[in-house]
Design an enzyme around this catalytic site. Sequence first.
Site, short mmCIF file in Angstrom:
data_model
loop_
_atom_site.label_atom_id
_atom_site.label_comp_id
_atom_site.label_asym_id
_atom_site.label_seq_id
_atom_site.Cartn_x
_atom_site.Cartn_y
_atom_site.Cartn_z
N GLU A 291 49.26 38.77 54.08
CA GLU A 291 47.92 38.92 54.65
C GLU A 291 46.84 38.37 53.71
O GLU A 291 46.99 38.43 52.49
CB GLU A 291 47.63 40.40 54.93
N CYS B 162 39.98 36.85 49.81
CA CYS B 162 40.86 37.70 49.00
C CYS B 162 42.29 37.22 49.27
O CYS B 162 42.82 37.43 50.37
CB CYS B 162 40.65 39.15 49.43
N CYS C 285 54.95 43.56 46.44
CA CYS C 285 54.52 43.65 45.04
C CYS C 285 55.47 44.59 44.29
O CYS C 285 55.82 45.65 44.80
CB CYS C 285 53.10 44.19 44.97
N CYS D 153 51.81 50.65 42.60
CA CYS D 153 50.71 51.61 42.40
C CYS D 153 50.76 52.63 43.55
O CYS D 153 50.97 52.26 44.71
CB CYS D 153 49.37 50.90 42.40
N CYS E 203 48.58 52.27 46.89
CA CYS E 203 48.47 50.94 47.51
C CYS E 203 49.57 50.71 48.54
O CYS E 203 50.76 50.89 48.25
CB CYS E 203 48.56 49.89 46.40
N SER F 266 42.62 39.58 39.54
CA SER F 266 42.64 41.03 39.41
C SER F 266 44.05 41.46 39.03
O SER F 266 45.02 41.05 39.66
CB SER F 266 42.25 41.66 40.76
N SER G 35 42.65 46.75 36.54
CA SER G 35 42.75 48.06 37.18
C SER G 35 42.99 49.12 36.12
O SER G 35 44.03 49.12 35.46
CB SER G 35 43.90 48.07 38.18
N LEU G 36 42.04 50.01 35.98
CA LEU G 36 42.15 51.08 34.99
C LEU G 36 42.65 52.36 35.68
O LEU G 36 43.68 52.90 35.35
CB LEU G 36 40.76 51.30 34.37
N HIS G 37 41.87 52.82 36.62
CA HIS G 37 42.22 53.94 37.52
C HIS G 37 42.42 55.30 36.86
O HIS G 37 42.59 56.30 37.56
CB HIS G 37 43.45 53.62 38.38
N ASN H 198 40.65 54.00 49.88
CA ASN H 198 40.76 53.67 51.30
C ASN H 198 42.07 54.22 51.85
O ASN H 198 43.14 53.79 51.39
CB ASN H 198 40.71 52.14 51.49
N CYS I 17 40.52 47.34 50.08
CA CYS I 17 41.36 47.41 48.89
C CYS I 17 42.49 48.40 49.06
O CYS I 17 42.28 49.54 49.46
CB CYS I 17 40.53 47.90 47.70
S1 SF4 Z 1 47.33 47.58 43.67
FE1 SF4 Z 1 47.89 45.44 43.28
S2 SF4 Z 1 49.36 45.60 41.59
FE2 SF4 Z 1 49.21 47.67 42.46
S3 SF4 Z 1 50.90 47.74 43.97
FE3 SF4 Z 1 49.03 47.09 45.05
S4 SF4 Z 1 49.14 44.85 45.07
FE4 SF4 Z 1 50.55 45.58 43.48
#
Ligand code: SF4
Length: 337
Positions: free
Chosen positions: A83, A97, A104, A108, A111, A186, A209-211, A285, A328
């Site tokens: 996508e 984007c 991936c 995370c 995600c 990113s 990405s810190l989070h 989100n 996101c």
């Molecule tokens: S946030 Fe980015 S790095 Fe983390 S699982 Fe999703 S796509 Fe992968």
Amino acid sequence: MTFEEFLKKNNQPSFRLKQLNLALYKQYIEDWSEFTTWSKELREKIAQEFDFNTLKVINHQKSKKGDTEKVLFSRTKNKQLLETVIMKHKDGRNTVCVSCMVGCPVGCTFCATGTMGFISNLTSEEIAEQVLFFARKLKKEDKKVSNIVFMGMGEPLLNLDNVLESIEIFTNPEKMAMSPSRITISTSGIVKPLEKLLENDFKGRLAISLHAPTQELRESIMPIAKNNSLSELMTVVDKIIDNNNKRISFEYVLLKNINDKQRHAEKLVKLVKGKLIHLNLIPYNPVPGFTLQTSDRNQIDRFSAVLSRARVPHTVRVSMGKDIDAACGQLATKKTK
Ligand code: SF4
């Protein structure tokens, strides 16, 4: 085979490459048949060697507000799905984007893409094709792609060669001629390839990405943090800032009752204060099937107030395209969902 090799094989002069770059990356032709600068015979030869489209559109959704569009592509070579999103900002920016992988491997916990696992890397042509698709559409409205962010599916630093090759297409003056400052990679913060990027003198922008403000909490949200510790990450961040004197963005997704309390904000201040950074706070989100929740507005304001008092530059990101699962962390191809 590359375009250069094709031209050599067909005994063509070097100016043919300039003509090709002009047609593909500036005039945004939509098919080899539109490439009338070349003879019909040479056009037919290139069409035999190169598919014009490496991606096929399967679905194209627009948000209710009309400011966000999401396209589901299928790879021509194996029908795997990915996508891509475009955000049309009120100030005139058109940000694409892009995805750099199908799925991936990073996983995370917030995600949707992470649930797919790693399926494959996209080639530089397939990454560029996502941008060209929107560039061709915008051209018809007399508009352009103004920014590119590698924030779609996949971790760019784990497909770095193809990502850098696609950036060459975006920035080469004879190709799309975009300024590197309009391109953002990113990353979840994988230390080794970040160092490689530093050695390569990467001219674009970086969003990390810190989070979470502590190693323990970060590991619980991002499994990749186990082998890429926060202290190692901050060391390489300092090196990048020292070398480039360029602001780095940190991304911080706000997850209700997980990382959004005042104590987290205070620890975050300690971690980043005084560095040349900008912090993007991203209200989570929601993803169907996930139990995570978005922080309350008041909690987000309290978190932001702690940063403001400490004069840490930050913004609370306004999500675009939530109604079409384009915001996101929401990208995952329908098949997986
Ligand atoms: S946030 Fe980015 S790095 Fe983390 S699982 Fe999703 S796509 Fe992968």
